[in-house]
Design a protein around this motif. Structure first.
Motif, PDB file in Angstrom:
ATOM      1  N   HIS A  90       0.792  -1.225   0.000  1.00  0.00           N
ATOM      2  CA  HIS A  90       0.000   0.000   0.000  1.00  0.00           C
ATOM      3  C   HIS A  90       0.834   1.291   0.000  1.00  0.00           C
ATOM      4  CE1 HIS A  90      -3.269  -2.716   0.443  1.00  0.00           C
ATOM      5  NE2 HIS A  90      -3.225  -2.834   1.756  1.00  0.00           N
ATOM      6  N   PRO A  91       1.855   1.428   0.871  1.00  0.00           N
ATOM      7  CA  PRO A  91       2.608   2.694   0.879  1.00  0.00           C
ATOM      8  C   PRO A  91       3.240   3.058  -0.468  1.00  0.00           C
ATOM      9  CG  PRO A  91       3.034   1.495   2.905  1.00  0.00           C
ATOM     10  CD  PRO A  91       2.262   0.564   2.005  1.00  0.00           C
ATOM     11  N   PRO A  92       3.900   2.118  -1.176  1.00  0.00           N
ATOM     12  CA  PRO A  92       4.462   2.507  -2.475  1.00  0.00           C
ATOM     13  C   PRO A  92       3.384   2.888  -3.499  1.00  0.00           C
ATOM     14  CG  PRO A  92       5.511   0.501  -1.698  1.00  0.00           C
ATOM     15  CD  PRO A  92       4.351   0.775  -0.785  1.00  0.00           C
ATOM     16  N   LEU A  93       2.216   2.266  -3.420  1.00  0.00           N
ATOM     17  CA  LEU A  93       1.144   2.633  -4.347  1.00  0.00           C
ATOM     18  C   LEU A  93       0.633   4.037  -4.040  1.00  0.00           C
ATOM     19  CD1 LEU A  93      -0.940  -0.669  -4.624  1.00  0.00           C
ATOM     20  CD2 LEU A  93       0.894   0.144  -6.106  1.00  0.00           C
ATOM     21  N   LEU A  94       0.453   4.330  -2.762  1.00  0.00           N
ATOM     22  CA  LEU A  94      -0.014   5.660  -2.372  1.00  0.00           C
ATOM     23  C   LEU A  94       1.032   6.722  -2.706  1.00  0.00           C
ATOM     24  CD1 LEU A  94      -1.678   4.653   0.978  1.00  0.00           C
ATOM     25  CD2 LEU A  94      -2.852   5.708  -0.961  1.00  0.00           C
ATOM     26  N   ALA A  95       2.297   6.461  -2.377  1.00  0.00           N
ATOM     27  CA  ALA A  95       3.368   7.433  -2.636  1.00  0.00           C
ATOM     28  C   ALA A  95       3.583   7.651  -4.128  1.00  0.00           C
ATOM     29  CB  ALA A  95       4.668   6.969  -1.977  1.00  0.00           C
ATOM     30  N   GLY A  96       3.330   6.629  -4.932  1.00  0.00           N
ATOM     31  CA  GLY A  96       3.539   6.729  -6.377  1.00  0.00           C
ATOM     32  C   GLY A  96       2.309   7.148  -7.153  1.00  0.00           C
ATOM     33  N   ASP A  97       1.257   7.571  -6.457  1.00  0.00           N
ATOM     34  CA  ASP A  97       0.012   7.990  -7.122  1.00  0.00           C
ATOM     35  C   ASP A  97      -0.524   6.920  -8.070  1.00  0.00           C
ATOM     36  OD1 ASP A  97      -0.096  10.507  -5.838  1.00  0.00           O
ATOM     37  OD2 ASP A  97       1.279  11.345  -7.323  1.00  0.00           O
ATOM     38  N   ALA A  98      -0.530   5.687  -7.600  1.00  0.00           N
ATOM     39  CA  ALA A  98      -1.048   4.586  -8.409  1.00  0.00           C
ATOM     40  C   ALA A  98      -2.541   4.768  -8.682  1.00  0.00           C
ATOM     41  CB  ALA A  98      -0.821   3.256  -7.683  1.00  0.00           C
ATOM     42  N   VAL A  99      -2.979   4.142  -9.740  1.00  0.00           N
ATOM     43  CA  VAL A  99      -4.400   4.102 -10.087  1.00  0.00           C
ATOM     44  C   VAL A  99      -4.792   2.634 -10.138  1.00  0.00           C
ATOM     45  CG1 VAL A  99      -6.120   4.654 -11.855  1.00  0.00           C
ATOM     46  CG2 VAL A  99      -4.275   6.274 -11.362  1.00  0.00           C
ATOM     47  N   ILE A 100      -5.918   2.317  -9.511  1.00  0.00           N
ATOM     48  CA  ILE A 100      -6.402   0.945  -9.429  1.00  0.00           C
ATOM     49  C   ILE A 100      -7.481   0.751 -10.490  1.00  0.00           C
ATOM     50  CG2 ILE A 100      -7.284  -0.832  -7.876  1.00  0.00           C
ATOM     51  CD1 ILE A 100      -4.677   0.754  -6.913  1.00  0.00           C
ATOM     52  N   GLU A 101      -7.304  -0.281 -11.310  1.00  0.00           N
ATOM     53  CA  GLU A 101      -8.249  -0.601 -12.380  1.00  0.00           C
ATOM     54  C   GLU A 101      -9.149  -1.734 -11.901  1.00  0.00           C
ATOM     55  OE1 GLU A 101      -8.048  -2.567 -16.851  1.00  0.00           O
ATOM     56  OE2 GLU A 101      -6.303  -1.465 -16.114  1.00  0.00           O
ATOM     57  N   VAL A 102     -10.444  -1.466 -11.844  1.00  0.00           N
ATOM     58  CA  VAL A 102     -11.405  -2.491 -11.433  1.00  0.00           C
ATOM     59  C   VAL A 102     -12.420  -2.672 -12.548  1.00  0.00           C
ATOM     60  CG1 VAL A 102     -11.078  -1.922  -8.995  1.00  0.00           C
ATOM     61  CG2 VAL A 102     -12.998  -0.908 -10.234  1.00  0.00           C
ATOM     62  N   GLY A 103     -13.041  -3.844 -12.565  1.00  0.00           N
ATOM     63  CA  GLY A 103     -13.998  -4.107 -13.621  1.00  0.00           C
ATOM     64  C   GLY A 103     -15.206  -4.860 -13.121  1.00  0.00           C
ATOM     65  N   SER A 104     -16.279  -4.719 -13.879  1.00  0.00           N
ATOM     66  CA  SER A 104     -17.508  -5.464 -13.658  1.00  0.00           C
ATOM     67  C   SER A 104     -18.182  -5.593 -15.016  1.00  0.00           C
ATOM     68  CB  SER A 104     -18.427  -4.737 -12.666  1.00  0.00           C
ATOM     69  OG  SER A 104     -18.977  -3.578 -13.270  1.00  0.00           O
ATOM     70  N   ARG A 105     -19.326  -6.200 -15.047  1.00  0.00           N
ATOM     71  CA  ARG A 105     -20.059  -6.284 -16.317  1.00  0.00           C
ATOM     72  C   ARG A 105     -20.507  -4.901 -16.779  1.00  0.00           C
ATOM     73  NH1 ARG A 105     -23.841 -11.592 -16.536  1.00  0.00           N
ATOM     74  NH2 ARG A 105     -22.347 -12.724 -17.805  1.00  0.00           N
ATOM     75  N   ARG A 106     -20.496  -3.936 -15.866  1.00  0.00           N
ATOM     76  CA  ARG A 106     -20.873  -2.561 -16.202  1.00  0.00           C
ATOM     77  C   ARG A 106     -19.737  -1.825 -16.896  1.00  0.00           C
ATOM     78  NH1 ARG A 106     -21.072  -0.019 -11.468  1.00  0.00           N
ATOM     79  NH2 ARG A 106     -20.371  -1.817 -10.289  1.00  0.00           N
ATOM     80  N   GLY A 107     -18.505  -2.346 -16.796  1.00  0.00           N
ATOM     81  CA  GLY A 107     -17.364  -1.702 -17.437  1.00  0.00           C
ATOM     82  C   GLY A 107     -16.176  -1.585 -16.505  1.00  0.00           C
ATOM     83  N   ILE A 108     -15.207  -0.794 -16.951  1.00  0.00           N
ATOM     84  CA  ILE A 108     -13.951  -0.589 -16.223  1.00  0.00           C
ATOM     85  C   ILE A 108     -14.040   0.742 -15.481  1.00  0.00           C
ATOM     86  CG2 ILE A 108     -11.455  -0.235 -16.488  1.00  0.00           C
ATOM     87  CD1 ILE A 108     -12.373  -3.073 -17.147  1.00  0.00           C
ATOM     88  N   ARG A 109     -13.481   0.743 -14.287  1.00  0.00           N
ATOM     89  CA  ARG A 109     -13.426   1.963 -13.483  1.00  0.00           C
ATOM     90  C   ARG A 109     -11.997   2.139 -12.990  1.00  0.00           C
ATOM     91  NH1 ARG A 109     -15.790   3.446  -8.044  1.00  0.00           N
ATOM     92  NH2 ARG A 109     -15.760   1.243  -7.550  1.00  0.00           N
ATOM     93  N   MET A 110     -11.510   3.367 -13.041  1.00  0.00           N
ATOM     94  CA  MET A 110     -10.171   3.700 -12.575  1.00  0.00           C
ATOM     95  C   MET A 110     -10.316   4.505 -11.285  1.00  0.00           C
ATOM     96  SD  MET A 110      -8.487   2.272 -15.000  1.00  0.00           S
ATOM     97  CE  MET A 110      -6.827   2.850 -15.255  1.00  0.00           C
ATOM     98  N   ILE A 111      -9.602   4.059 -10.234  1.00  0.00           N
ATOM     99  CA  ILE A 111      -9.721   4.682  -8.917  1.00  0.00           C
ATOM    100  C   ILE A 111      -8.324   5.049  -8.423  1.00  0.00           C
ATOM    101  CG2 ILE A 111     -10.585   4.399  -6.552  1.00  0.00           C
ATOM    102  CD1 ILE A 111     -12.228   1.979  -7.664  1.00  0.00           C
ATOM    103  N   ALA A 112      -8.125   6.297  -8.065  1.00  0.00           N
ATOM    104  CA  ALA A 112      -6.840   6.709  -7.490  1.00  0.00           C
ATOM    105  C   ALA A 112      -6.614   5.930  -6.199  1.00  0.00           C
ATOM    106  CB  ALA A 112      -6.847   8.210  -7.206  1.00  0.00           C
ATOM    107  N   ALA A 113      -5.381   5.497  -5.963  1.00  0.00           N
ATOM    108  CA  ALA A 113      -5.072   4.717  -4.759  1.00  0.00           C
ATOM    109  C   ALA A 113      -5.529   5.461  -3.509  1.00  0.00           C
ATOM    110  CB  ALA A 113      -3.580   4.404  -4.686  1.00  0.00           C
ATOM    111  N   ALA A 114      -5.369   6.775  -3.478  1.00  0.00           N
ATOM    112  CA  ALA A 114      -5.768   7.562  -2.308  1.00  0.00           C
ATOM    113  C   ALA A 114      -7.271   7.469  -2.049  1.00  0.00           C
ATOM    114  CB  ALA A 114      -5.355   9.017  -2.487  1.00  0.00           C
ATOM    115  N   ASP A 115      -8.054   7.183  -3.078  1.00  0.00           N
ATOM    116  CA  ASP A 115      -9.507   7.061  -2.927  1.00  0.00           C
ATOM    117  C   ASP A 115      -9.965   5.614  -2.784  1.00  0.00           C
ATOM    118  OD1 ASP A 115      -9.795   9.836  -3.220  1.00  0.00           O
ATOM    119  OD2 ASP A 115      -9.852   9.648  -5.415  1.00  0.00           O
ATOM    120  N   PHE A 116      -9.052   4.680  -3.013  1.00  0.00           N
ATOM    121  CA  PHE A 116      -9.419   3.260  -3.000  1.00  0.00           C
ATOM    122  C   PHE A 116      -9.665   2.742  -1.586  1.00  0.00           C
ATOM    123  CE2 PHE A 116      -8.490  -1.285  -3.021  1.00  0.00           C
ATOM    124  CZ  PHE A 116      -9.353  -1.705  -4.021  1.00  0.00           C
ATOM    125  N   TYR A 117      -8.839   3.165  -0.640  1.00  0.00           N
ATOM    126  CA  TYR A 117      -8.935   2.675   0.738  1.00  0.00           C
ATOM    127  C   TYR A 117     -10.008   3.460   1.481  1.00  0.00           C
ATOM    128  CZ  TYR A 117      -4.427   0.909  -0.728  1.00  0.00           C
ATOM    129  OH  TYR A 117      -3.420   0.304  -1.432  1.00  0.00           O
TER     130      TYR A 117
END
Length: 181
Positions: A118-145
């Motif tokens: 988690h710390p390297p993802l937060l420090a590196g401004d990672a973006v988390i890619e999630v998916g469902s049948r509704r489509g793909i969503r991109m979530i900033a690591a800072a907003d994921f937790y």
């Protein structure tokens, strides 16, 4: 407990849509502890280990896209020169056996505050890619937790990948506390 084993991303999304309460399992390093200590007994386990798309990484423009199933051992061996902070964090994860099975994607899915990735993802401004049948969503690591063991994942969503820029300079990770591998 029913064990669901999709072999494609579309099959995995269909299984999650049909059984939103299904608990995804990739390496199993978090959920297996809960099962072994009888902390959790889900009706469905959704094994993502056969979904090949989750086990890939690629350079995409100025960022790396790392599939949710890429293990800590692979991050160390294949991406350590590009993501040194994350690779250092990966080296602190459990024993070699756990690093060979465990994934940053599983760490994200569990949203445990003990997650070394988690710390390297937060420090590196990672973006988390999630998916469902509704489509793909991109979530900033800072907003994921969203709290202890709570994330921004909707019940029908699965982690697909995370995006992180290669290090432009020195990156370091240091674990404070004791590990018990």
């Amino acid at each position: 407990m029913e064990f669901l084993q999709p072999t494609t991303w579309d099959e995995a999304l269909a299984a999650k849509a049909e059984h939103p309460e299904a608990v995804p399992i990739q390496g199993g390093t978090d959920i297996m502890v809960e099962l072994n200590f009888d902390v959790r007994r889900p009706e469905y386990l959704l094994d993502l280990g056969r979904v090949a798309e989750l086990d890939r990484w690629e350079q995409n423009g100025d960022r790396l896209r790392i599939g949710a199933g890429v293990t800590y051992a692979r991050i160390i061996g294949e991406l350590g020169d590009r993501l040194p902070g994350l690779a250092q964090a990966a080296r602190t994860v459990g024993s070699p056996q756990i690093r060979n099975r465990g994934t940053v994607g599983g760490n994200l899915g569990a949203a445990s505050p003990a997650g070394d990735g988690h710390p390297p993802l937060l420090a590196g401004d990672a973006v988390i890619e999630v998916g469902s049948r509704r489509g793909i969503r991109m979530i900033a690591a800072a907003d994921f937790y969203r709290g202890v063991k709570r994330s921004a994942l909707e019940p029908d969503e699965l982690l697909r990948a995370f995006w992180l820029a290669p290090a432009a300079g020195p990156k370091y990770f240091s674990m404070i506390g004791t590990g018990n591998a």
